[in-house]
Design an enzyme around this catalytic site. Structure first.
Site, mmCIF file in Angstrom:
data_model
loop_
_atom_site.group_PDB
_atom_site.id
_atom_site.type_symbol
_atom_site.label_atom_id
_atom_site.label_comp_id
_atom_site.label_asym_id
_atom_site.label_seq_id
_atom_site.Cartn_x
_atom_site.Cartn_y
_atom_site.Cartn_z
ATOM 1 N N GLU A 51 3.722 -37.493 62.221
ATOM 2 C CA GLU A 51 3.649 -38.615 61.203
ATOM 3 C C GLU A 51 3.386 -39.944 62.128
ATOM 4 O O GLU A 51 4.316 -40.574 62.703
ATOM 5 C CB GLU A 51 5.081 -38.810 60.407
ATOM 6 C CG GLU A 51 4.939 -39.660 59.329
ATOM 7 C CD GLU A 51 6.212 -40.268 58.770
ATOM 8 O OE1 GLU A 51 6.269 -40.441 57.561
ATOM 9 O OE2 GLU A 51 7.184 -39.931 59.464
ATOM 10 N N ASN A 105 16.847 -23.514 43.077
ATOM 11 C CA ASN A 105 18.069 -23.304 43.419
ATOM 12 C C ASN A 105 18.248 -21.728 43.429
ATOM 13 O O ASN A 105 18.455 -21.180 42.085
ATOM 14 C CB ASN A 105 19.123 -23.948 42.482
ATOM 15 C CG ASN A 105 20.296 -23.835 43.082
ATOM 16 O OD1 ASN A 105 20.787 -22.897 43.845
ATOM 17 N ND2 ASN A 105 21.679 -24.420 42.113
ATOM 18 N N ASP A 133 8.343 -35.742 62.285
ATOM 19 C CA ASP A 133 8.728 -36.928 61.524
ATOM 20 C C ASP A 133 8.748 -38.449 62.637
ATOM 21 O O ASP A 133 9.157 -38.419 63.856
ATOM 22 C CB ASP A 133 10.050 -36.986 61.044
ATOM 23 C CG ASP A 133 10.746 -38.030 60.235
ATOM 24 O OD1 ASP A 133 10.038 -38.241 59.047
ATOM 25 O OD2 ASP A 133 11.541 -38.802 60.598
ATOM 26 N N ASP A 143 17.403 -24.577 47.607
ATOM 27 C CA ASP A 143 17.859 -23.927 48.952
ATOM 28 C C ASP A 143 16.585 -22.915 49.428
ATOM 29 O O ASP A 143 15.555 -22.694 48.665
ATOM 30 C CB ASP A 143 18.994 -23.171 48.724
ATOM 31 C CG ASP A 143 19.182 -22.310 47.265
ATOM 32 O OD1 ASP A 143 18.169 -21.945 46.965
ATOM 33 O OD2 ASP A 143 20.371 -22.166 46.998
ATOM 34 N N ASN A 174 25.967 -21.757 46.832
ATOM 35 C CA ASN A 174 25.962 -22.562 48.007
ATOM 36 C C ASN A 174 25.714 -24.119 47.847
ATOM 37 O O ASN A 174 25.653 -24.731 48.910
ATOM 38 C CB ASN A 174 25.038 -21.995 49.115
ATOM 39 C CG ASN A 174 23.451 -22.101 48.766
ATOM 40 O OD1 ASN A 174 23.152 -22.943 47.899
ATOM 41 N ND2 ASN A 174 22.787 -21.309 49.490
ATOM 42 N N ASP A 175 25.813 -24.550 46.309
ATOM 43 C CA ASP A 175 25.464 -25.985 46.304
ATOM 44 C C ASP A 175 26.585 -26.871 46.765
ATOM 45 O O ASP A 175 26.182 -28.061 47.297
ATOM 46 C CB ASP A 175 25.475 -26.118 44.658
ATOM 47 C CG ASP A 175 24.354 -25.404 44.088
ATOM 48 O OD1 ASP A 175 23.455 -24.826 44.717
ATOM 49 O OD2 ASP A 175 24.238 -25.308 42.741
ATOM 50 N N GLY A 181 21.012 -28.765 44.834
ATOM 51 C CA GLY A 181 21.207 -27.470 44.988
ATOM 52 C C GLY A 181 19.893 -26.411 45.401
ATOM 53 O O GLY A 181 20.067 -25.350 45.373
#
Length: 612
Positions: A352, A131, A323, A158, A136-137, A156
């Site tokens: 994947e 974090n 993905d 980032d 910006n959490d 959190g």
């Protein structure tokens, strides 16, 4: 009075047909494919006629059943970087205009080098690594707020935290960073994994900004490292802005509405599969909160192609991981992949393809002879070696080396390498963000960790490691859910009692894991034989596996003893690989071994010998 009425009518019409979104928000001059589809979104925007300035040709204008969308395709061939203007008219009068920009590409953008077998990829769960900016959490523009006390909440982590710890990642020996998706995910709960994206042109504000993402890329490149974007083609999130007002009914696969995939990816190529089973694999939703995108719709597929290319150009990316690749529409995902690699011939994309058979995984790699039987080519440069991952999760507890136990299973995995069209371009890994932690499976047994990491560092393919394993992090998804395998990295948050990012802050156990990992992976950087060299291996005897990675000028001999007892064996069996080499220097201990004499290796240990 007539002039006033006309003016009021013009103003009201302008407000009525305003543009709320343009995607892509801008583009680049000099692309391989000169056609650009621009999506304009706004109330009843399709009621207008559209023209463009600067003699730029409009190739096509598509209106859908939803009047709030207009898809305009222009031809950018030979158009230099510049601003130009779209004009929207009604009853032959201009109602409003909108400026659009073609930007200058970076020099040699099309020929950018991507990640390959010379790299080591470091995968981080973006919300759980570090974090760097607690401010910006939480953000008013998104629903879920930061709550580190909730195992499945936003903690959190980032982009700022990643940037602050790039030197740690480099010290470990990694050369490429793969963060889990960073685009906005506005799900009400469980949004931290960000695979249910709500805006694919915007970084989630709890991770940072688009500009910070560009900064992350630049900081990696300063360190001669690479940035891999985790891209999702199969689905978006239920909170994606388009879900409130779809461009077309068939933008998604609908039944109508939701129906879940059967997860049976074998139906994609099974010659005996029923049509309904194949349809439900491709078209069914992965989960109810992830609407399934219809890649067979040309508007959708072009949107996805351009979004991917936009991020490559904008953030100067070095590769993709895609993905749930094999859940997509087969034809559509092949077209998407080819569009990317046509623009960037050296760009690597790993898909994947979570299957349990080498032939089935090899089917999805570009130029597969297996897929060619069905006249199919995915154009996908790389797939993930899930069969090796599954093997590594059990073999180090198989001490006796019976006929079908122990390291012979690793040997057999590599015996099927002939199935892959490009064996050097498959990803090898012991774990990722969806599997149980390796150190949980083996209860932090350091000797077993050393054997697994040695394998990943020295066999063919592109090695990937998962954040925190290098300090012994463990966690069981089966017992404690996803949060257990996606724990916060110790030291990534202000006030953490243990800071494993710094040598002085690590526990003795963490330091033991890190020291070994850094020595191994930094050595790997220097030896091209383990990057692109050939491989020759010998059937394991007494649970001891010996293999060589070699070029014309270099050779590395790897010995892994998976039994609990020390083993001594003569070297004459390996003479065709030893050839004229006299000694082997162990890269881990620094000791030199005489290759003419018997070799002794301790139980549950490894030797990596550079031959001299």
């Amino acid at each position: 009075m007539k002039k006033v009425v006309s003016l009021l009518l013009l103003i009201s019409t302008s407000v009525f047909a305003q543009i709320d979104r343009i995607e892509p928000p801008f583009w680049y001059a000099g692309m391989h494919n000169p056609e650009l589809q621009i999506m304009f979104y706004g109330k009843n925007i399709s009621e207008n006629e559209v023209t463009v300035s600067n003699s730029i040709a409009i190739k096509d204008v598509k209106k859908t059943e939803n009047p709030n969308y207009l898809f305009v395709t222009i031809d950018t061939k030979n158009v230099t970087a510049q601003d130009f203007v779209f004009s929207f008219s009604k009853n032959k009068k201009v109602v409003f205009t909108k400026k659009y920009s073609l930007k200058q590409r970076r020099e040699n953008s099309a020929s950018r080098k991507s990640y390959d077998a010379s790299d080591l990829i470091y995968l981080v769960m973006s919300d759980r690594f570090a974090n760097g900016n607690p401010k910006n959490d939480s953000d008013k523009s998104v629903t879920e707020k930061g709550n580190r006390s909730l195992p499945g909440g936003r903690h959190g982590g980032d982009i700022a935290g990643m940037i602050q710890h790039l030197d740690y990642i480099k010290e470990l020996g990694a050369t490429a960073l793969w963060p889990t998706p960073l685009c906005e995910d506005n799900d009400k709960v469980y949004s931290y994994h960000t695979y249910g994206q709500s805006d694919v042109y915007k970084i989630d504000p709890r991770f940072g900004t688009n500009e910070e993402y560009v900064q992350l890329s630049a900081e990696l490149h300063k360190r001669d490292m690479k940035l891999i974007m985790d891209y999702v083609t199969n689905h978006w999130g239920a909170e994606h802005w388009m879900m409130k007002d779809l461009p077309t009914y068939d933008w998604l696969h609908q039944f109508p509405g939701y129906a879940q995939t059967n997860y049976r990816m074998t139906t994609q190529f099974d010659p005996n599969a029923s049509q309904i089973d194949a349809k439900m694999c491709m078209d069914g939703w992965f989960v109810k909160s992830m609407p399934d995108l219809n890649q067979s719709n040309p508007l959708v597929n072009t949107y996805l192609k351009q979004n991917a290319i936009w991020w490559i150009e904008y953030a100067n990316l070095d590769g993709f991981r895609v993905d749930t690749y094999s859940y997509c529409d087969k034809k559509g995902i092949a077209e998407w992949t080819k569009a990317i690699t046509d623009e960037y011939p050296n760009f690597n994309i790993v898909g994947e393809v979570w299957m349990h058979d080498q032939a089935q995984m090899a089917y999805w790699q570009k130029d597969s002879k297996i897929a060619a039987i069905q006249n199919y080519n995915s154009y996908l440069p790389s797939v993930m070696d899930f069969t090796l991952t599954e093997t590594l999760a059990k073999v180090f507890n198989e001490d006796n080396g019976k006929w079908n136990e122990g390291l012979v299973n690793v040997y057999e995995n590599f015996a099927n390498d002939f199935l892959y069209p490009n064996i050097n371009s498959i990803m090898v890994f012991a774990e990722n963000h969806d599997t149980n932690r390796f150190n949980e499976i083996y209860q932090k047994d350091f000797s077993k960790y050393k054997m697994a990491m040695t394998l990943l560092a020295t066999v063919r393919g592109i090695p990937q490691i998962y954040y925190g394993s290098e300090i012994g992090m463990a966690g069981s998804k089966d017992k404690d859910g996803d949060a257990a395998i996606r724990q916060d990295f110790p030291g990534g948050w202000v006030g953490d009692a243990n800071n494993a990012f710094a040598k002085a802050g690590r526990t003795p156990e963490q330091e033991q894991f890190f020291d070994f990992s850094a020595k191994l992976f930094n050595w790997r950087k220097t030896n091209e034989a383990v990057h692109f060299g050939k491989m020759k291996h010998y059937i394991p005897e007494n649970n001891v596996y010996v293999y060589f990675r070699y070029t014309d000028s270099k050779s590395v001999m790897v010995i892994i003893n998976n039994s609990k007892e020390s083993k001594t064996f003569p070297t004459n069996r390996f003479q065709e690989s030893i050839a004229n080499y006299k000694t082997g220097n162990d890269v881990l201990s620094g000791k030199s071994l005489d290759l003419k004499k018997d070799i002794t290796i301790a139980g549950k240990s490894v030797l990596i010998l550079e031959l001299k």
